[in-house]
Design a protein around this motif. Structure first.
Motif, PDB file in Angstrom:
ATOM      1  N   ALA A   1     -54.988  77.461 -44.429  1.00 14.41           N
ATOM      2  CA  ALA A   1     -54.829  78.545 -43.464  1.00 14.41           C
ATOM      3  C   ALA A   1     -53.505  78.404 -42.747  1.00 14.41           C
ATOM      4  O   ALA A   1     -52.991  77.290 -42.591  1.00 14.41           O
ATOM      5  N   PRO A   2     -52.918  79.514 -42.284  1.00 15.33           N
ATOM      6  CA  PRO A   2     -51.703  79.424 -41.472  1.00 15.33           C
ATOM      7  C   PRO A   2     -52.037  78.855 -40.098  1.00 15.33           C
ATOM      8  O   PRO A   2     -53.167  78.973 -39.619  1.00 15.33           O
ATOM      9  N   GLY A   3     -51.077  78.222 -39.472  1.00 14.20           N
ATOM     10  CA  GLY A   3     -51.303  77.685 -38.134  1.00 14.20           C
ATOM     11  C   GLY A   3     -51.378  76.181 -38.131  1.00 14.20           C
ATOM     12  O   GLY A   3     -51.354  75.513 -39.170  1.00 14.20           O
ATOM     13  N   LEU A   4     -51.489  75.629 -36.926  1.00 11.12           N
ATOM     14  CA  LEU A   4     -51.533  74.185 -36.729  1.00 11.12           C
ATOM     15  C   LEU A   4     -52.955  73.662 -36.869  1.00 11.12           C
ATOM     16  O   LEU A   4     -53.901  74.271 -36.376  1.00 11.12           O
ATOM     17  N   VAL A   5     -53.091  72.523 -37.539  1.00 10.70           N
ATOM     18  CA  VAL A   5     -54.384  71.855 -37.653  1.00 10.70           C
ATOM     19  C   VAL A   5     -54.334  70.590 -36.805  1.00 10.70           C
ATOM     20  O   VAL A   5     -53.450  69.747 -36.977  1.00 10.70           O
ATOM     21  N   ASP A   6     -55.272  70.465 -35.867  1.00  7.28           N
ATOM     22  CA  ASP A   6     -55.318  69.310 -34.982  1.00  7.28           C
ATOM     23  C   ASP A   6     -55.624  68.054 -35.794  1.00  7.28           C
ATOM     24  O   ASP A   6     -56.675  67.972 -36.436  1.00  7.28           O
ATOM     25  N   PRO A   7     -54.721  67.057 -35.803  1.00  5.43           N
ATOM     26  CA  PRO A   7     -54.963  65.875 -36.632  1.00  5.43           C
ATOM     27  C   PRO A   7     -56.144  65.033 -36.161  1.00  5.43           C
ATOM     28  O   PRO A   7     -56.708  64.261 -36.941  1.00  5.43           O
ATOM     29  N   ALA A   8     -56.513  65.164 -34.888  1.00  8.03           N
ATOM     30  CA  ALA A   8     -57.623  64.380 -34.353  1.00  8.03           C
ATOM     31  C   ALA A   8     -58.973  64.983 -34.719  1.00  8.03           C
ATOM     32  O   ALA A   8     -59.920  64.270 -35.074  1.00  8.03           O
ATOM     33  N   THR A   9     -59.091  66.303 -34.666  1.00 10.45           N
ATOM     34  CA  THR A   9     -60.379  66.960 -34.904  1.00 10.45           C
ATOM     35  C   THR A   9     -60.462  67.637 -36.267  1.00 10.45           C
ATOM     36  O   THR A   9     -61.551  67.922 -36.752  1.00 10.45           O
ATOM     37  N   GLY A  10     -59.313  67.946 -36.872  1.00  9.02           N
ATOM     38  CA  GLY A  10     -59.316  68.690 -38.126  1.00  9.02           C
ATOM     39  C   GLY A  10     -59.535  70.175 -37.945  1.00  9.02           C
ATOM     40  O   GLY A  10     -59.681  70.911 -38.919  1.00  9.02           O
TER      41      GLY A  10
ATOM     42  N   ARG B   1     -73.633  77.473 -43.252  1.00  7.51           N
ATOM     43  CA  ARG B   1     -74.275  78.184 -44.361  1.00  7.51           C
ATOM     44  C   ARG B   1     -74.340  77.367 -45.648  1.00  7.51           C
ATOM     45  O   ARG B   1     -75.050  77.741 -46.581  1.00  7.51           O
ATOM     46  N   LEU B   2     -73.594  76.277 -45.701  1.00  5.23           N
ATOM     47  CA  LEU B   2     -73.569  75.433 -46.899  1.00  5.23           C
ATOM     48  C   LEU B   2     -73.969  74.015 -46.510  1.00  5.23           C
ATOM     49  O   LEU B   2     -73.132  73.124 -46.378  1.00  5.23           O
ATOM     50  N   PRO B   3     -75.257  73.789 -46.308  1.00  9.92           N
ATOM     51  CA  PRO B   3     -75.721  72.474 -45.849  1.00  9.92           C
ATOM     52  C   PRO B   3     -75.274  71.360 -46.802  1.00  9.92           C
ATOM     53  O   PRO B   3     -75.370  71.473 -48.019  1.00  9.92           O
ATOM     54  N   GLY B   4     -74.750  70.294 -46.208  1.00  9.66           N
ATOM     55  CA  GLY B   4     -74.332  69.149 -47.003  1.00  9.66           C
ATOM     56  C   GLY B   4     -72.913  69.222 -47.512  1.00  9.66           C
ATOM     57  O   GLY B   4     -72.367  68.220 -47.985  1.00  9.66           O
ATOM     58  N   ALA B   5     -72.266  70.389 -47.443  1.00 10.36           N
ATOM     59  CA  ALA B   5     -70.892  70.510 -47.935  1.00 10.36           C
ATOM     60  C   ALA B   5     -69.920  69.873 -46.944  1.00 10.36           C
ATOM     61  O   ALA B   5     -70.100  69.949 -45.733  1.00 10.36           O
ATOM     62  N   ARG B   6     -68.906  69.228 -47.483  1.00 14.97           N
ATOM     63  CA  ARG B   6     -67.844  68.659 -46.660  1.00 14.97           C
ATOM     64  C   ARG B   6     -66.741  69.706 -46.556  1.00 14.97           C
ATOM     65  O   ARG B   6     -66.149  70.068 -47.575  1.00 14.97           O
ATOM     66  N   VAL B   7     -66.466  70.180 -45.359  1.00 14.25           N
ATOM     67  CA  VAL B   7     -65.511  71.269 -45.152  1.00 14.25           C
ATOM     68  C   VAL B   7     -64.306  70.738 -44.399  1.00 14.25           C
ATOM     69  O   VAL B   7     -64.446  70.094 -43.360  1.00 14.25           O
ATOM     70  N   SER B   8     -63.114  70.991 -44.928  1.00 14.34           N
ATOM     71  CA  SER B   8     -61.895  70.547 -44.255  1.00 14.34           C
ATOM     72  C   SER B   8     -60.862  71.666 -44.281  1.00 14.34           C
ATOM     73  O   SER B   8     -60.813  72.477 -45.204  1.00 14.34           O
ATOM     74  N   VAL B   9     -60.024  71.702 -43.240  1.00 17.76           N
ATOM     75  CA  VAL B   9     -58.984  72.713 -43.091  1.00 17.76           C
ATOM     76  C   VAL B   9     -57.626  72.031 -43.095  1.00 17.76           C
ATOM     77  O   VAL B   9     -57.453  70.966 -42.482  1.00 17.76           O
ATOM     78  N   GLU B  10     -56.665  72.635 -43.793  1.00 19.34           N
ATOM     79  CA  GLU B  10     -55.304  72.111 -43.822  1.00 19.34           C
ATOM     80  C   GLU B  10     -54.324  73.270 -43.721  1.00 19.34           C
ATOM     81  O   GLU B  10     -54.631  74.385 -44.164  1.00 19.34           O
ATOM     82  N   ASN B  11     -53.185  73.014 -43.137  1.00 19.00           N
ATOM     83  CA  ASN B  11     -52.143  74.032 -43.059  1.00 19.00           C
ATOM     84  C   ASN B  11     -51.747  74.482 -44.465  1.00 19.00           C
ATOM     85  O   ASN B  11     -51.596  73.668 -45.376  1.00 19.00           O
TER      86      ASN B  11
ATOM     87  N   ARG C   1     -46.444  64.278 -44.494  1.00 18.49           N
ATOM     88  CA  ARG C   1     -46.310  63.901 -43.083  1.00 18.49           C
ATOM     89  C   ARG C   1     -46.714  65.064 -42.197  1.00 18.49           C
ATOM     90  O   ARG C   1     -46.185  66.162 -42.318  1.00 18.49           O
ATOM     91  N   ARG C   2     -47.647  64.812 -41.279  1.00 18.61           N
ATOM     92  CA  ARG C   2     -48.168  65.874 -40.418  1.00 18.61           C
ATOM     93  C   ARG C   2     -47.637  65.798 -38.988  1.00 18.61           C
ATOM     94  O   ARG C   2     -47.665  66.797 -38.279  1.00 18.61           O
ATOM     95  N   GLY C   3     -47.218  64.631 -38.537  1.00 18.91           N
ATOM     96  CA  GLY C   3     -46.710  64.485 -37.178  1.00 18.91           C
ATOM     97  C   GLY C   3     -47.807  64.161 -36.183  1.00 18.91           C
ATOM     98  O   GLY C   3     -49.003  64.224 -36.489  1.00 18.91           O
ATOM     99  N   ALA C   4     -47.396  63.830 -34.969  1.00 18.94           N
ATOM    100  CA  ALA C   4     -48.337  63.402 -33.936  1.00 18.94           C
ATOM    101  C   ALA C   4     -49.330  64.489 -33.561  1.00 18.94           C
ATOM    102  O   ALA C   4     -50.487  64.203 -33.236  1.00 18.94           O
ATOM    103  N   SER C   5     -48.908  65.743 -33.577  1.00 12.74           N
ATOM    104  CA  SER C   5     -49.793  66.842 -33.189  1.00 12.74           C
ATOM    105  C   SER C   5     -50.110  67.771 -34.349  1.00 12.74           C
ATOM    106  O   SER C   5     -50.674  68.840 -34.156  1.00 12.74           O
TER     107      SER C   5
END
Length: 435
Positions: free
Chosen positions: A147-156, A178-188, A229-233
């Motif tokens: 997705a566009p935008g910043l992803v918080d490295p602490a919370t994802g 809606r998808l029990p058990g699925a591992r969902v992650s967001v990245e820029n 490299r994602r940086g501190a924030s």
């Protein structure tokens, strides 16, 4: 201190699984040769992995060979199903794959700008569920979202960004519900595009490079020594905020309008095209800017259609062929004053080079890949012009390449990320009970 027997078994199992994932089906004899392990050790790990349901016999190595060593073992691809999402301001692209990354289903859904958060999330969820059904899968193990935008490295979590639809930030939570058990992650999205270009695209021979995303907005992804490299924030690559000459003001914390975005964002590109008397579409988005750039490349090269797209020229088929490009300058550079299209492309390349030169001065990546809709549309022609301009601005030798994945890069990157996460879990060393 030497590893315990259970730890050694886990390391050997993981090594074998990685080889099977990278090389395809292998015999026990081939696993022995590639791992350097003894025959009894390989036999034990094959038995363990077969019993765990991670690998199975998929054939034989030769019609005349018989016996255990002739059996070909492969990963059980349907042990886990994965989904990748490319979340854009106008909609969502979805694909579902097996554990080996083979695409089983693809779909997309447009989402209008005036759609509320709830209906937009529901439309996206319906697309995911439709793709899952078409793939013949019951459940998803892992979902990767670009997705566009910043992803918080602490919370994802996707951080609140001006100009992005609110439903973007609600989609990950809805998928998890809606998808029990699925591992969902967001990245820029730009970071994912860089991972894809490094794995299977224009930067596959590079451990260090920068991907410059040129589309509706601009962004960058930085890969150093093989690591993103994602940086501190989480803000590494927010190049739209980079203060540069040629703009009317400085950027603000909540508005990149005075930064590099003002020179190379879609609206700026369309304005530049209009100044050069080129026809421009009414919508100031990435697709419109790409249309103008593609038309200019076609006019300059004399080849209609996708002449400027990466992968269409021989020099782009081999990422290491910069020397060939230097011996034969891009077509746009052969007659820069012959028409408005050539002048427009040179002016655009000058603008892009301003931001690239700043990145090069700080990171010295040796390679910059132009991605996004505009980078894809400009292809080898725009990349060559930017590199030519950069050589006059910087003493640091930098190769500029066009994306070879184009619009599929984010989706491919999301799939690679999801597959890596799923394999990390499924191929992980067993706990004490499994040792």
């Amino acid at each position: 201190m030497p590893a315990s027997p259970s730890t050694a078994r886990a390391i050997n199992d993981r090594l074998a699984l990685r080889l099977l994932q990278q090389e395809g089906p292998l015999t026990a004899g081939q696993l022995k040769q590639l791992t350097g392990l003894s025959r009894p050790t390989v036999a034990d790990l094959v038995d363990r992995l077969t019993a765990s349901g991670l690998i199975t016999v998929v054939g034989e190595a030769g019609a005349r060979r018989r016996g255990p060593n002739a059996r070909l073992y492969g990963i059980v691809a349907d042990r886990a199903h994965l989904a990748a999402l490319d979340v854009r301001t106008q909609g969502v692209l979805v694909l579902v794959s097996d554990l080996l990354g083979r695409v089983l289903a693809e779909t997309s859904v447009p989402i209008g700008g005036d759609t509320g958060t709830g209906p937009a999330v529901e439309q996206a969820m319906t697309a995911v569920e439709r793709a899952l059904k078409e793939a013949g899968a019951d459940r998803l193990h892992t979902v990767g979202i670009g997705a566009p935008g910043l992803v918080d490295p602490a919370t994802g979590d996707l951080r609140d960004s001006a100009g992005l639809p609110a439903w973007h930030r609600s989609l990950a939570a809805a998928l998890q519900d809606r998808l029990p058990g699925a591992r969902v992650s967001v990245e820029n999205e730009t970071n994912l595009a860089a991972l894809a270009e490094q794995s299977e695209g224009a930067a596959r021979d590079r451990d260090t490079f920068v991907l410059l995303w040129l589309g509706h907005g601009v962004g960058a992804a930085v890969v150093l020594d093989g690591t993103l490299r994602r940086g501190a924030s989480g803000g590494t690559g927010e190049i739209g905020f980079l203060p540069v000459p040629g703009t009317d003001a400085l950027p603000a914390a909540t508005d990149c309008g005075g930064g590099f975005h003002s020179l190379t964002g879609a609206a700026a590109i369309l304005t530049l095209a209009s100044r050069h008397a080129l026809p421009t579409p009414p919508s100031p988005d990435g697709a419109a800017a790409a249309e103008v750039v593609r038309a200019a490349v076609a006019e300059v090269t004399g080849v209609p259609g996708d002449a400027g797209r990466s992968g269409s020229a021989g020099a782009q088929d081999d990422p290491g062929s910069v020397a060939a490009r230097r011996r034969r300058p891009p077509d746009a550079g052969t007659a820069p004053e012959e028409g408005p299209a050539a002048r427009f492309l040179r002016a655009l390349a000058d603008r892009v080079a301003v931001g690239v030169a700043s990145v090069v001065a700080v990171l010295d990546p040796g390679c910059v890949v132009l991605g996004g809709e505009v980078g894809q549309a400009g292809g080898a022609v725009l990349a060559g012009l930017v590199e030519e301009r950069l050589r006059r601005m910087s003493p640091l030798v930098t190769e500029v390449r066009a994306s070879t994945l184009g619009g599929t890069a984010v989706l491919r990157g999301a799939l690679l990320s999801a597959r890596e996460r799923a394999q990390d879990e499924l191929f992980a060393p067993p706990g004490p009970a499994g040792g």
